[in-house]
Design an enzyme around this catalytic site. Structure first.
Site, mmCIF file in Angstrom:
data_model
loop_
_atom_site.group_PDB
_atom_site.id
_atom_site.type_symbol
_atom_site.label_atom_id
_atom_site.label_comp_id
_atom_site.label_asym_id
_atom_site.label_seq_id
_atom_site.Cartn_x
_atom_site.Cartn_y
_atom_site.Cartn_z
ATOM 1 N N VAL A 2 1.130 -1.333 -0.096
ATOM 2 C CA VAL A 2 0.409 0.023 -0.184
ATOM 3 C C VAL A 2 1.027 0.998 -0.206
ATOM 4 O O VAL A 2 1.887 1.246 0.996
ATOM 5 C CB VAL A 2 -0.906 -0.165 1.511
ATOM 6 C CG1 VAL A 2 -0.339 0.669 2.336
ATOM 7 C CG2 VAL A 2 -1.956 0.994 1.075
ATOM 8 N N HIS A 3 -0.075 2.137 -0.773
ATOM 9 C CA HIS A 3 1.456 3.590 -0.569
ATOM 10 C C HIS A 3 0.216 4.755 -1.106
ATOM 11 O O HIS A 3 -0.707 4.353 -1.347
ATOM 12 C CB HIS A 3 2.574 3.583 -1.855
ATOM 13 C CG HIS A 3 1.667 3.506 -3.127
ATOM 14 N ND1 HIS A 3 1.562 1.688 -3.530
ATOM 15 C CD2 HIS A 3 1.633 4.083 -4.571
ATOM 16 C CE1 HIS A 3 1.138 1.684 -4.256
ATOM 17 N NE2 HIS A 3 0.874 3.156 -5.339
#
Length: 163
Positions: free
Chosen positions: A110-111
């Protein structure tokens, strides 16, 4: 042009691989925090397109502990401050694409994207040609952001602006 035409690596996570290299133009990491880091997007939508990424390899926001979530938001705030000073954008897109259906290009880590925007920054090249044209090289963007970051952010604290 060399980067665009080069063979793309497919083994492992691009973010985890970036963490294995000393910070600089090679890995595009601008800053490492206690739980997260800031990195330039290799395929930016606009100049200054940054990402805040947890050090922990997790696929979704709810898998991250509170300290990591909090630091992600703090670094996103610092990114806004730095990008405003350097590029004077008229707005920003901030967001996460979680899951393939949401358009995530990197599903497993995730980012958060921080994308500076200007009125009219989508033109015929983006719309019809499906090509982005950037006014500066990725290396120049990295140097500019890294220098401003080091001037502005120190030891996990944003410095007060000079008057």
């Amino acid at each position: 042009m060399e980067y665009i035409q080069s063979e793309k690596e497919k083994d492992g996570c691009v973010f985890c691989r970036a963490l294995e290299v000393e910070d600089g133009i090679e890995n595009l990491i601008v800053y490492r925090g206690k739980y997260t880091f800031v990195i330039l997007n290799r395929f930016p939508y606009t100049s200054g397109h940054l990402m805040v990424v947890p050090l922990t390899h997790k696929a979704s926001l709810e898998e991250l502990n509170k300290a990591t979530q909090d630091e992600m938001m703090q670094l996103a705030n610092w990114c806004l401050h730095i990008l405003k000073a350097l590029y004077r954008p008229q707005g920003f897109n901030l967001g996460m694409n979680i899951g393939e259906a949401a358009g995530a290009g990197i599903l497993e880590h995730v980012h958060m994207h921080i994308v500076p925007r200007w009125v009219g920054d989508t033109n015929f090249m983006s719309t019809l040609g499906r090509t982005r044209v950037l006014p500066e090289s990725l290396e120049d963007t990295y140097i500019k952001i890294k220098n401003e970051w080091d001037k502005t952010v120190q030891h996990g604290q944003r410095k007060k602006p000079r008057r």
